[in-house]
Motif scaffolding. Structure first.
Motif, PDB file in Angstrom:
ATOM      1  N   THR A  65      -4.564  -2.369  -2.451  1.00  0.00           N
ATOM      2  CA  THR A  65      -4.081  -1.723  -3.665  1.00  0.00           C
ATOM      3  C   THR A  65      -2.703  -2.231  -4.083  1.00  0.00           C
ATOM      4  OG1 THR A  65      -3.110   0.089  -2.417  1.00  0.00           O
ATOM      5  CG2 THR A  65      -5.362   0.397  -3.212  1.00  0.00           C
ATOM      6  N   THR A  66      -2.098  -3.101  -3.269  1.00  0.00           N
ATOM      7  CA  THR A  66      -0.773  -3.597  -3.574  1.00  0.00           C
ATOM      8  C   THR A  66      -0.877  -4.943  -4.283  1.00  0.00           C
ATOM      9  OG1 THR A  66       0.103  -2.504  -1.617  1.00  0.00           O
ATOM     10  CG2 THR A  66       1.471  -4.175  -2.604  1.00  0.00           C
ATOM     11  N   LYS A  67      -0.363  -4.992  -5.499  1.00  0.00           N
ATOM     12  CA  LYS A  67      -0.356  -6.229  -6.273  1.00  0.00           C
ATOM     13  C   LYS A  67       1.014  -6.866  -6.137  1.00  0.00           C
ATOM     14  CE  LYS A  67      -0.404  -7.897 -11.025  1.00  0.00           C
ATOM     15  NZ  LYS A  67       0.902  -8.530 -11.000  1.00  0.00           N
ATOM     16  N   GLU A  68       1.020  -8.167  -5.917  1.00  0.00           N
ATOM     17  CA  GLU A  68       2.301  -8.858  -5.889  1.00  0.00           C
ATOM     18  C   GLU A  68       2.903  -8.848  -7.289  1.00  0.00           C
ATOM     19  OE1 GLU A  68       3.207 -13.322  -5.331  1.00  0.00           O
ATOM     20  OE2 GLU A  68       3.375 -12.372  -3.353  1.00  0.00           O
ATOM     21  N   THR A  69       4.148  -8.459  -7.370  1.00  0.00           N
ATOM     22  CA  THR A  69       4.861  -8.421  -8.634  1.00  0.00           C
ATOM     23  C   THR A  69       6.093  -9.311  -8.510  1.00  0.00           C
ATOM     24  OG1 THR A  69       4.145  -6.149  -8.996  1.00  0.00           O
ATOM     25  CG2 THR A  69       5.996  -6.921 -10.316  1.00  0.00           C
ATOM     26  N   THR A  70       6.178 -10.309  -9.374  1.00  0.00           N
ATOM     27  CA  THR A  70       7.270 -11.273  -9.304  1.00  0.00           C
ATOM     28  C   THR A  70       8.288 -10.999 -10.400  1.00  0.00           C
ATOM     29  OG1 THR A  70       5.779 -12.922  -8.370  1.00  0.00           O
ATOM     30  CG2 THR A  70       7.847 -13.720  -9.284  1.00  0.00           C
ATOM     31  N   VAL A  71       9.522 -10.852  -9.985  1.00  0.00           N
ATOM     32  CA  VAL A  71      10.636 -10.574 -10.881  1.00  0.00           C
ATOM     33  C   VAL A  71      11.488 -11.839 -11.004  1.00  0.00           C
ATOM     34  CG1 VAL A  71      12.705  -9.149 -11.220  1.00  0.00           C
ATOM     35  CG2 VAL A  71      10.639  -8.145 -10.204  1.00  0.00           C
ATOM     36  N   TRP A  72      11.909 -12.153 -12.229  1.00  0.00           N
ATOM     37  CA  TRP A  72      12.757 -13.313 -12.504  1.00  0.00           C
ATOM     38  C   TRP A  72      14.143 -12.846 -12.910  1.00  0.00           C
ATOM     39  CZ3 TRP A  72      12.675 -18.644 -12.638  1.00  0.00           C
ATOM     40  CH2 TRP A  72      13.645 -19.274 -13.435  1.00  0.00           C
ATOM     41  N   VAL A 104      20.710 -20.828 -22.144  1.00  0.00           N
ATOM     42  CA  VAL A 104      20.179 -20.090 -23.291  1.00  0.00           C
ATOM     43  C   VAL A 104      18.665 -20.189 -23.270  1.00  0.00           C
ATOM     44  CG1 VAL A 104      20.131 -19.908 -25.810  1.00  0.00           C
ATOM     45  CG2 VAL A 104      22.261 -20.529 -24.647  1.00  0.00           C
ATOM     46  N   MET A 105      18.012 -19.038 -23.216  1.00  0.00           N
ATOM     47  CA  MET A 105      16.546 -18.997 -23.221  1.00  0.00           C
ATOM     48  C   MET A 105      16.021 -19.208 -24.631  1.00  0.00           C
ATOM     49  SD  MET A 105      15.413 -18.272 -20.237  1.00  0.00           S
ATOM     50  CE  MET A 105      16.130 -17.859 -18.686  1.00  0.00           C
ATOM     51  N   ASN A 106      14.870 -19.848 -24.727  1.00  0.00           N
ATOM     52  CA  ASN A 106      14.187 -19.894 -26.017  1.00  0.00           C
ATOM     53  C   ASN A 106      12.792 -19.314 -25.818  1.00  0.00           C
ATOM     54  OD1 ASN A 106      12.422 -21.965 -25.094  1.00  0.00           O
ATOM     55  ND2 ASN A 106      13.895 -23.525 -25.698  1.00  0.00           N
ATOM     56  N   GLU A 107      12.116 -19.054 -26.901  1.00  0.00           N
ATOM     57  CA  GLU A 107      10.828 -18.384 -26.825  1.00  0.00           C
ATOM     58  C   GLU A 107       9.824 -19.165 -25.971  1.00  0.00           C
ATOM     59  OE1 GLU A 107       7.350 -16.527 -29.713  1.00  0.00           O
ATOM     60  OE2 GLU A 107       9.235 -17.182 -30.600  1.00  0.00           O
ATOM     61  N   ALA A 108       9.810 -20.481 -26.113  1.00  0.00           N
ATOM     62  CA  ALA A 108       8.864 -21.300 -25.346  1.00  0.00           C
ATOM     63  C   ALA A 108       9.128 -21.189 -23.846  1.00  0.00           C
ATOM     64  CB  ALA A 108       8.940 -22.754 -25.801  1.00  0.00           C
ATOM     65  N   TYR A 109      10.413 -21.171 -23.457  1.00  0.00           N
ATOM     66  CA  TYR A 109      10.754 -21.072 -22.042  1.00  0.00           C
ATOM     67  C   TYR A 109      10.333 -19.716 -21.467  1.00  0.00           C
ATOM     68  CZ  TYR A 109      13.259 -21.741 -17.697  1.00  0.00           C
ATOM     69  OH  TYR A 109      13.553 -21.881 -16.365  1.00  0.00           O
ATOM     70  N   VAL A 110      10.645 -18.652 -22.189  1.00  0.00           N
ATOM     71  CA  VAL A 110      10.277 -17.305 -21.738  1.00  0.00           C
ATOM     72  C   VAL A 110       8.749 -17.181 -21.648  1.00  0.00           C
ATOM     73  CG1 VAL A 110      10.310 -14.854 -22.362  1.00  0.00           C
ATOM     74  CG2 VAL A 110      12.389 -16.234 -22.579  1.00  0.00           C
ATOM     75  N   ARG A 111       8.061 -17.685 -22.645  1.00  0.00           N
ATOM     76  CA  ARG A 111       6.590 -17.628 -22.640  1.00  0.00           C
ATOM     77  C   ARG A 111       6.024 -18.390 -21.437  1.00  0.00           C
ATOM     78  NH1 ARG A 111       3.876 -16.047 -26.731  1.00  0.00           N
ATOM     79  NH2 ARG A 111       5.397 -16.753 -28.259  1.00  0.00           N
ATOM     80  N   ASP A 112       6.600 -19.557 -21.135  1.00  0.00           N
ATOM     81  CA  ASP A 112       6.149 -20.346 -19.986  1.00  0.00           C
ATOM     82  C   ASP A 112       6.345 -19.578 -18.683  1.00  0.00           C
ATOM     83  OD1 ASP A 112       5.146 -22.849 -18.793  1.00  0.00           O
ATOM     84  OD2 ASP A 112       7.191 -23.009 -17.995  1.00  0.00           O
ATOM     85  N   LEU A 113       7.498 -18.910 -18.532  1.00  0.00           N
ATOM     86  CA  LEU A 113       7.730 -18.104 -17.331  1.00  0.00           C
ATOM     87  C   LEU A 113       6.659 -17.027 -17.167  1.00  0.00           C
ATOM     88  CD1 LEU A 113      11.595 -17.493 -17.445  1.00  0.00           C
ATOM     89  CD2 LEU A 113      10.346 -18.876 -15.774  1.00  0.00           C
ATOM     90  N   LEU A 114       6.377 -16.324 -18.262  1.00  0.00           N
ATOM     91  CA  LEU A 114       5.449 -15.194 -18.202  1.00  0.00           C
ATOM     92  C   LEU A 114       3.986 -15.619 -18.120  1.00  0.00           C
ATOM     93  CD1 LEU A 114       7.218 -12.928 -20.836  1.00  0.00           C
ATOM     94  CD2 LEU A 114       7.266 -12.658 -18.347  1.00  0.00           C
ATOM     95  N   GLU A 115       3.630 -16.696 -18.788  1.00  0.00           N
ATOM     96  CA  GLU A 115       2.218 -17.083 -18.854  1.00  0.00           C
ATOM     97  C   GLU A 115       1.808 -18.128 -17.818  1.00  0.00           C
ATOM     98  OE1 GLU A 115       1.486 -18.237 -22.911  1.00  0.00           O
ATOM     99  OE2 GLU A 115       1.845 -16.201 -23.664  1.00  0.00           O
TER     100      GLU A 115
END
Length: 140
Positions: free
Chosen positions: A27-34, A105-116
């Motif tokens: 029941t434990t899902k690994e959750t990764t924090v950045w 400085v983060m941009n949308e593409a970088y943040v999206r890459d991290l999350l997806e």
């Protein structure tokens, strides 16, 4: 007062993690924090931010901003080299992995890459504002 509130939040996060662990690994899902930053001249505030970030998941991945993007954003290079700053961050017991040379400085593409694509579930940052050219670097 703020310390008491923080202690209560830390205790609640710890109890939640222990309760999830007691339920079993199925029941434990690994959750990764950045979390990312310059982390020049590592200090207690950095380690405490890592500690707090780690309580939000099962893994903490820390990006260390490249010297060139720090100098571009702040107008001066960091005191320590990229390698020295990465080594200091990696030495902290709350950090599971370090990613060097990330942009200041983060941009949308970088943040999206991290999350997806990089398995990041949450992006967190300390309470210090990071403003470049009048905009929050995490505005993306």
């Amino acid at each position: 007062m703020a310390s008491l509130v923080q202690d209560a939040l830390d205790y609640a996060a710890e109890q939640t993690q222990q309760a999830l662990a007691a339920l079993g690994s199925s029941t434990t899902k690994e959750t990764t924090v950045w979390m990312d930053g310059a982390f020049d001249v590592m200090h207690f505030g950095h380690a405490n931010a890592f500690r707090q970030g780690r309580t939000l998941g099962t893994r903490l991945v820390v990006g260390v901003n490249s010297s060139s993007t720090i100098e571009q954003a702040k107008g001066a290079p960091p005191l320590l080299t990229d390698e020295e700053r990465c080594a200091a961050v990696k030495a902290c017991k709350f950090v599971d992995d370090v990613v060097p040379h990330v942009p200041y400085v983060m941009n949308e593409a970088y943040v999206r890459d991290l999350l997806e694509n990089k398995g990041i579930d949450y992006i967190v940052h300390g309470d210090d504002p990071c403003i470049v050219d009048g905009k929050d670097v995490y505005q993306a």
